[in-house]
Design a protein around this motif. Structure first.
Motif, PDB file in Angstrom:
ATOM      1  N   SER A   1       0.861  -1.172   0.000  1.00  0.00           N
ATOM      2  CA  SER A   1       0.000   0.000   0.000  1.00  0.00           C
ATOM      3  C   SER A   1       0.901   1.226   0.000  1.00  0.00           C
ATOM      4  O   SER A   1       1.589   1.490   0.982  1.00  0.00           O
TER       5      SER A   1
ATOM      6  N   ASP B   1       1.205   4.586   0.416  1.00  0.00           N
ATOM      7  CA  ASP B   1       0.499   5.765   0.927  1.00  0.00           C
ATOM      8  C   ASP B   1       1.460   6.902   1.222  1.00  0.00           C
ATOM      9  O   ASP B   1       1.649   7.283   2.384  1.00  0.00           O
TER      10      ASP B   1
ATOM     11  N   LYS C   1      -1.314  -1.185  -4.124  1.00  0.00           N
ATOM     12  CA  LYS C   1      -2.520  -0.486  -3.685  1.00  0.00           C
ATOM     13  C   LYS C   1      -2.214   1.005  -3.587  1.00  0.00           C
ATOM     14  O   LYS C   1      -1.199   1.397  -3.012  1.00  0.00           O
TER      15      LYS C   1
ATOM     16  N   HIS D   1      -3.675   5.170  -2.959  1.00  0.00           N
ATOM     17  CA  HIS D   1      -4.658   6.214  -2.641  1.00  0.00           C
ATOM     18  C   HIS D   1      -4.197   7.370  -3.540  1.00  0.00           C
ATOM     19  O   HIS D   1      -3.451   8.240  -3.093  1.00  0.00           O
TER      20      HIS D   1
ATOM     21  N   ASP E   1      -7.584   2.205  -3.892  1.00  0.00           N
ATOM     22  CA  ASP E   1      -8.331   2.043  -2.637  1.00  0.00           C
ATOM     23  C   ASP E   1      -9.205   3.283  -2.427  1.00  0.00           C
ATOM     24  O   ASP E   1      -8.960   4.081  -1.541  1.00  0.00           O
TER      25      ASP E   1
ATOM     26  N   LYS F   1     -12.538   3.432  -1.849  1.00  0.00           N
ATOM     27  CA  LYS F   1     -13.631   3.296  -0.859  1.00  0.00           C
ATOM     28  C   LYS F   1     -14.869   4.095  -1.235  1.00  0.00           C
ATOM     29  O   LYS F   1     -15.344   4.955  -0.492  1.00  0.00           O
TER      30      LYS F   1
ATOM     31  N   LEU G   1     -15.734  -3.661   1.331  1.00  0.00           N
ATOM     32  CA  LEU G   1     -15.172  -3.645   2.687  1.00  0.00           C
ATOM     33  C   LEU G   1     -16.151  -4.354   3.614  1.00  0.00           C
ATOM     34  O   LEU G   1     -17.239  -3.851   3.877  1.00  0.00           O
TER      35      LEU G   1
ATOM     36  N   MET H   1     -13.221  -3.949   8.830  1.00  0.00           N
ATOM     37  CA  MET H   1     -12.079  -3.028   8.840  1.00  0.00           C
ATOM     38  C   MET H   1     -11.112  -3.402   9.957  1.00  0.00           C
ATOM     39  O   MET H   1     -11.462  -4.121  10.885  1.00  0.00           O
ATOM     40  N   SER H   2      -9.870  -2.910   9.810  1.00  0.00           N
ATOM     41  CA  SER H   2      -8.831  -3.304  10.765  1.00  0.00           C
ATOM     42  C   SER H   2      -8.749  -2.351  11.953  1.00  0.00           C
ATOM     43  O   SER H   2      -8.077  -2.652  12.936  1.00  0.00           O
TER      44      SER H   2
ATOM     45  N   ILE I   1     -12.245  -6.661   1.550  1.00  0.00           N
ATOM     46  CA  ILE I   1     -11.282  -6.221   2.548  1.00  0.00           C
ATOM     47  C   ILE I   1     -11.837  -6.779   3.848  1.00  0.00           C
ATOM     48  O   ILE I   1     -12.975  -6.470   4.230  1.00  0.00           O
TER      49      ILE I   1
ATOM     50  N   PRO J   1      -5.780  -5.804   5.190  1.00  0.00           N
ATOM     51  CA  PRO J   1      -4.881  -4.752   5.663  1.00  0.00           C
ATOM     52  C   PRO J   1      -4.672  -4.926   7.157  1.00  0.00           C
ATOM     53  O   PRO J   1      -5.289  -5.796   7.785  1.00  0.00           O
TER      54      PRO J   1
ATOM     55  N   GLN K   1      -5.024   1.973  14.264  1.00  0.00           N
ATOM     56  CA  GLN K   1      -4.724   0.836  13.383  1.00  0.00           C
ATOM     57  C   GLN K   1      -4.287  -0.357  14.231  1.00  0.00           C
ATOM     58  O   GLN K   1      -3.594  -0.178  15.244  1.00  0.00           O
TER      59      GLN K   1
ATOM     60  N   TYR L   1      -2.448  -4.275  13.985  1.00  0.00           N
ATOM     61  CA  TYR L   1      -1.684  -5.153  13.106  1.00  0.00           C
ATOM     62  C   TYR L   1      -1.686  -6.592  13.593  1.00  0.00           C
ATOM     63  O   TYR L   1      -1.603  -6.867  14.794  1.00  0.00           O
TER      64      TYR L   1
ATOM     65  N   VAL M   1       0.394  -4.417   3.082  1.00  0.00           N
ATOM     66  CA  VAL M   1       1.354  -3.825   4.020  1.00  0.00           C
ATOM     67  C   VAL M   1       1.797  -2.456   3.522  1.00  0.00           C
ATOM     68  O   VAL M   1       2.203  -2.318   2.364  1.00  0.00           O
ATOM     69  N   GLY M   2       1.707  -1.476   4.382  1.00  0.00           N
ATOM     70  CA  GLY M   2       2.158  -0.129   4.053  1.00  0.00           C
ATOM     71  C   GLY M   2       3.393   0.235   4.840  1.00  0.00           C
ATOM     72  O   GLY M   2       4.521  -0.108   4.456  1.00  0.00           O
ATOM     73  N   ARG M   3       3.183   0.859   5.998  1.00  0.00           N
ATOM     74  CA  ARG M   3       4.302   1.403   6.767  1.00  0.00           C
ATOM     75  C   ARG M   3       5.274   0.341   7.260  1.00  0.00           C
ATOM     76  O   ARG M   3       6.449   0.647   7.497  1.00  0.00           O
TER      77      ARG M   3
HETATM   78  P1  BMP Z   1      -0.438   0.487   6.990  1.00  0.00           P
HETATM   79  O1  BMP Z   1       0.072  -0.930   6.714  1.00  0.00           O
HETATM   80  O2  BMP Z   1       0.628   1.536   6.784  1.00  0.00           O
HETATM   81  O3  BMP Z   1      -1.133   0.598   8.304  1.00  0.00           O
HETATM   82  O4  BMP Z   1      -1.518   0.823   5.836  1.00  0.00           O
HETATM   83  C1  BMP Z   1      -2.729   0.136   5.729  1.00  0.00           C
HETATM   84  C2  BMP Z   1      -3.459   0.537   4.471  1.00  0.00           C
HETATM   85  O5  BMP Z   1      -4.655  -0.251   4.371  1.00  0.00           O
HETATM   86  C3  BMP Z   1      -3.895   1.981   4.375  1.00  0.00           C
HETATM   87  O6  BMP Z   1      -3.778   2.396   3.027  1.00  0.00           O
HETATM   88  C4  BMP Z   1      -5.366   1.971   4.755  1.00  0.00           C
HETATM   89  O7  BMP Z   1      -6.111   2.943   4.038  1.00  0.00           O
HETATM   90  C5  BMP Z   1      -5.798   0.591   4.324  1.00  0.00           C
HETATM   91  N1  BMP Z   1      -6.884  -0.015   5.143  1.00  0.00           N
HETATM   92  C6  BMP Z   1      -6.708  -0.332   6.484  1.00  0.00           C
HETATM   93  O8  BMP Z   1      -5.634  -0.103   7.049  1.00  0.00           O
HETATM   94  N2  BMP Z   1      -7.733  -0.933   7.171  1.00  0.00           N
HETATM   95  C7  BMP Z   1      -8.935  -1.213   6.605  1.00  0.00           C
HETATM   96  O9  BMP Z   1      -9.802  -1.767   7.258  1.00  0.00           O
HETATM   97  C8  BMP Z   1      -9.124  -0.884   5.242  1.00  0.00           C
HETATM   98  C9  BMP Z   1      -8.086  -0.293   4.529  1.00  0.00           C
HETATM   99  O10 BMP Z   1      -8.257   0.001   3.255  1.00  0.00           O
END
Ligand code: BMP
Length: 275
Positions: free
Chosen positions: A37, A39, A61, A63, A92, A94, A147, A150-151, A180, A206, A219, A221, A238-240
């Motif tokens: 991702s 971002d 992915k 934005h 993404d 949404k 979706l 969500m996470s 998602i 995510p 968020q 993980y 995976v983003g950050r």
């Molecule tokens: P990161 O791994 O840096 O936390 O990024 C997660 C990415 O997934 C972000 O782009 C966020 O918009 C997306 N995302 C999320 O984290 N949780 C959700 O439930 C849905 C998402 O699209």
């Protein structure tokens, strides 16, 4: 056997949607269920990251509207890289509005309908969101992700909301290729009379990280092992975890992390489909 016990290759051969088939084939070919991702807000960082991770991902992915220096050449270059490194593109966006506006957005300044193989929508507007996006996406062989979960901490996407999202998808299996979500979704919310044979929803998860359990903004993980092996998801997003802050990126470090997540995701998948 249920889809999550089949190989990506087996599923690629049977899937009804072209974008889903392409994604599953790329996953098998590159031995990668990793989606990065990207971002970040500067196009230089955006492309530095994509060049580094491209060979190791099945899906990039985006934005796209967070790029501060966006111009149409960004799309040309993104498409070139998608062909060079063989990954699909997932915008993404949404979508969550009434039909006229999300169709207009897709034709608007970033023209995402022209380049994103996959996009996503919230289920909250009801089935019209799928009908509307399908009118644009089906002629271009696109796939839609809903979706379903969500996470983020405290998300309202639970219980009957998740079930209703899966039912909406089930009614449009030609276009909705998956979710998602944090768990596999096959058969969820189905009644005895629903025909769920052959149902194959791809679950893109995510909220994946190997080193952190969350951020300061809600968020959460989980590891690739938890997400792919224990919960039966198909793609790790995976983003950050891969590019850190995403400014002045150290491409060697980004590459190292991408390889690390690719290996962890693939190992969890192999363990899952082992018979
Ligand atoms: P990161 O791994 O840096 O936390 O990024 C997660 C990415 O997934 C972000 O782009 C966020 O918009 C997306 N995302 C999320 O984290 N949780 C959700 O439930 C849905 C998402 O699209």
């Amino acid at each position: 056997s249920s889809p999550h016990l089949q190989t990506y290759n087996e599923r690629a051969q049977r899937h009804a949607n072209k974008a889903a088939r392409a994604l599953l084939r790329v996953m098998e070919e590159k031995q990668s269920n990793l989606s990065v991702s990207v971002d970040v807000t500067k196009s230089k960082d955006f492309f530095d990251i994509i060049e580094a991770v491209g060979p190791h991902v099945c899906l990039i992915k985006t934005h796209i509207d967070i790029l501060e220096d966006f111009d149409p050449t960004v799309i040309d270059r993104l498409r070139e890289l998608s062909e060079k490194h063989k990954f699909l593109i997932f915008e993404d966006r949404k979508f969550a509005d009434i039909v006229p506006w999300h169709c207009s957005i897709q034709k608007g300044s970033t023209r995402s309908q022209d380049w994103a193989h996959i996009t996503n929508a919230h289920a909250v507007p009801g089935p019209s969101i799928i009908t509307g996006l399908a009118s644009v996406g089906i002629p271009k062989d696109r796939g839609l992700i809903l979706l379903a979960e969500m996470s983020s901490k405290g998300a309202l996407t639970t219980g009957s909301y998740t079930e209703d999202a899966v039912r909406m998808a089930r009614a449009r299996r030609d276009f909705v290729i998956g979710f998602i979500a944090q768990h596999r979704m096959e058969g969820i919310g189905a009644s005895d009379t629903d025909n769920i044979a052959g149902e194959d929803f791809l679950v893109l998860a995510p909220g994946v990280g190997l080193d952190a359990t969350g951020d300061a903004m809600g968020q959460q993980y989980r590891t690739p092992e938890q997400v792919v092996f224990e919960s039966g998801c198909d793609v790790i997003i995976v983003g950050r975890g891969i590019y850190g802050k995403g400014e002045n990126v150290d491409t060697r470090e980004v590459l190292k992390q991408a390889q690390r997540y690719q290996a962890a995701g693939w190992e969890a998948y192999k363990k899952r489909v082992q018979r």
